[in-house]
Design a protein around this motif. Sequence first.
Motif, PDB file in Angstrom:
ATOM      1  N   ILE A  50       0.851  -1.206   0.000  1.00  0.00           N
ATOM      2  CA  ILE A  50       0.000   0.000   0.000  1.00  0.00           C
ATOM      3  C   ILE A  50       0.882   1.251   0.000  1.00  0.00           C
ATOM      4  N   ARG A  51       1.991   1.176   0.727  1.00  0.00           N
ATOM      5  CA  ARG A  51       2.943   2.291   0.759  1.00  0.00           C
ATOM      6  C   ARG A  51       3.451   2.624  -0.654  1.00  0.00           C
ATOM      7  N   LYS A  52       3.775   1.576  -1.420  1.00  0.00           N
ATOM      8  CA  LYS A  52       4.260   1.791  -2.796  1.00  0.00           C
ATOM      9  C   LYS A  52       3.156   2.378  -3.678  1.00  0.00           C
ATOM     10  N   ALA A  53       1.947   1.861  -3.526  1.00  0.00           N
ATOM     11  CA  ALA A  53       0.809   2.425  -4.273  1.00  0.00           C
ATOM     12  C   ALA A  53       0.628   3.897  -3.900  1.00  0.00           C
ATOM     13  N   GLY A  54       0.820   4.192  -2.617  1.00  0.00           N
ATOM     14  CA  GLY A  54       0.701   5.572  -2.125  1.00  0.00           C
ATOM     15  C   GLY A  54       1.722   6.492  -2.776  1.00  0.00           C
ATOM     16  N   LYS A  55       2.931   6.014  -2.938  1.00  0.00           N
ATOM     17  CA  LYS A  55       3.997   6.835  -3.552  1.00  0.00           C
ATOM     18  C   LYS A  55       3.640   7.182  -4.994  1.00  0.00           C
ATOM     19  N   LEU A  56       3.153   6.184  -5.730  1.00  0.00           N
ATOM     20  CA  LEU A  56       2.767   6.446  -7.119  1.00  0.00           C
ATOM     21  C   LEU A  56       1.564   7.394  -7.165  1.00  0.00           C
ATOM     22  N   ASN A  57       0.604   7.171  -6.267  1.00  0.00           N
ATOM     23  CA  ASN A  57      -0.579   8.046  -6.254  1.00  0.00           C
ATOM     24  C   ASN A  57      -0.182   9.497  -5.968  1.00  0.00           C
ATOM     25  N   THR A  58       0.776   9.684  -5.082  1.00  0.00           N
ATOM     26  CA  THR A  58       1.255  11.036  -4.770  1.00  0.00           C
ATOM     27  C   THR A  58       1.929  11.659  -5.989  1.00  0.00           C
ATOM     28  N   GLY A 139      -1.742  -4.806  -7.107  1.00  0.00           N
ATOM     29  CA  GLY A 139      -2.930  -5.267  -6.383  1.00  0.00           C
ATOM     30  C   GLY A 139      -3.277  -4.463  -5.142  1.00  0.00           C
ATOM     31  N   TYR A 140      -2.447  -3.475  -4.787  1.00  0.00           N
ATOM     32  CA  TYR A 140      -2.712  -2.658  -3.594  1.00  0.00           C
ATOM     33  C   TYR A 140      -3.221  -1.271  -3.992  1.00  0.00           C
ATOM     34  N   VAL A 208      -9.119   1.014   3.161  1.00  0.00           N
ATOM     35  CA  VAL A 208      -8.586   0.915   1.800  1.00  0.00           C
ATOM     36  C   VAL A 208      -7.310   0.088   1.854  1.00  0.00           C
ATOM     37  N   GLY A 209      -6.840  -0.388   0.722  1.00  0.00           N
ATOM     38  CA  GLY A 209      -5.544  -1.077   0.689  1.00  0.00           C
ATOM     39  C   GLY A 209      -5.578  -2.364  -0.111  1.00  0.00           C
ATOM     40  N   CYS A 210      -6.444  -3.294   0.303  1.00  0.00           N
ATOM     41  CA  CYS A 210      -6.575  -4.549  -0.439  1.00  0.00           C
ATOM     42  C   CYS A 210      -7.735  -4.469  -1.417  1.00  0.00           C
ATOM     43  N   GLU A 211      -8.652  -3.541  -1.141  1.00  0.00           N
ATOM     44  CA  GLU A 211      -9.742  -3.217  -2.055  1.00  0.00           C
ATOM     45  C   GLU A 211      -9.889  -1.695  -2.069  1.00  0.00           C
ATOM     46  N   PHE A 212     -10.724  -1.207  -2.992  1.00  0.00           N
ATOM     47  CA  PHE A 212     -10.951   0.242  -3.096  1.00  0.00           C
ATOM     48  C   PHE A 212     -11.684   0.743  -1.841  1.00  0.00           C
ATOM     49  N   HIS A 213     -12.782   0.096  -1.508  1.00  0.00           N
ATOM     50  CA  HIS A 213     -13.569   0.516  -0.347  1.00  0.00           C
ATOM     51  C   HIS A 213     -13.766  -0.650   0.598  1.00  0.00           C
ATOM     52  N   GLU A 214     -13.161  -0.563   1.764  1.00  0.00           N
ATOM     53  CA  GLU A 214     -13.278  -1.592   2.804  1.00  0.00           C
ATOM     54  C   GLU A 214     -13.909  -0.960   4.047  1.00  0.00           C
ATOM     55  N   ASP A 215     -14.201  -1.775   5.047  1.00  0.00           N
ATOM     56  CA  ASP A 215     -14.562  -1.242   6.363  1.00  0.00           C
ATOM     57  C   ASP A 215     -13.300  -0.661   6.994  1.00  0.00           C
ATOM     58  N   PRO A 216     -13.379   0.275   7.914  1.00  0.00           N
ATOM     59  CA  PRO A 216     -14.612   0.823   8.484  1.00  0.00           C
ATOM     60  C   PRO A 216     -15.140   2.007   7.671  1.00  0.00           C
TER      61      PRO A 216
END
Length: 286
Positions: A50-58, A139-140, A208-216
Amino acid sequence: MRFHKNPKNWFVKSGQPLTEMDKKILYWQSKGCLVPERKLIKTPEQIEGIRKAGKLNTAVLDLVAEKIREGMSTLEIDQLVYDFTTKNGGIPAPLNYEGFPKSCCTSLNEVVCHGIPCEEEVLEEGDIINVDCTTILDGYYADASRMFIIGETSPECEKLVRVAKECLEIGAEACKPYTFVGDSAAAITKHAHKNGYTVVRDLCGHGVGCEFHEDPEMFHHGKKGEGMLLVPGMVFTIEPMINMGTYEVFVDSEDDWTVVTEDEMPSAQWEHTFLMTEEGLEILTY
Ligand code: MF3
Ligand code: CO
Ligand code: CO
């Protein structure tokens, strides 16, 4: 977005001694509080992803920040997002998500969220716009949005954009391990109301992380102690939508996506993806 779900039980791993986390979660569960399922607590491997996905998203949002200007259409923003994301091995999560037709959301002035980029919508001096990007990498998922002011805007809109950002910061600051979603919502609500604004209630942040929208459900309007217990290892967004007028919104019936303020007064929103640690929140979309 969903509300009023039945609490799930926290299952202790059989044959293993109770961890400090188990004890705290079981305590709150015994008090009737909503506690996370085990799958909401990310493994170190998932957090890295998720951290790597975050870097690209930024990097995507940084590119938008660099290029956005008066005279540009929201479709051009979408093309930037699509090209940059895919060239870097990612997938824009909005594209084809539940039928959403574009790679990001562009929400202009009175549009609260989920605005669809289009060629006819051209940015003008004084506009305020939210660009919301979510990137899938290996996938993250990581999800964040920012406001942009085109040229100079009115002092009223400038203040709205600033206070909406402060609401995100204050909401994040209120999130400590073993507090509740409502503790953050109460802090956001207080700051918005103090400034004469309202907080959208019909839409919320999310795991978020493994899917687009998760709980909570990370609602932004509420009271202390409401909602789910937040524990280390959980990953979620905070993304308060702050309105200048009424908190009420409607969905444009022409596209079934665009969320607009009921009174058509301006709205502003900032979003980050966060990891809950033993110390508090870490931003994964910086
Ligand atoms: N990024 C939005 C959020 O913060 C969700 C957009 S869903 C879409 O949750 F389909 F409109 F892209
Ligand atoms: Co988003
Ligand atoms: Co989000």
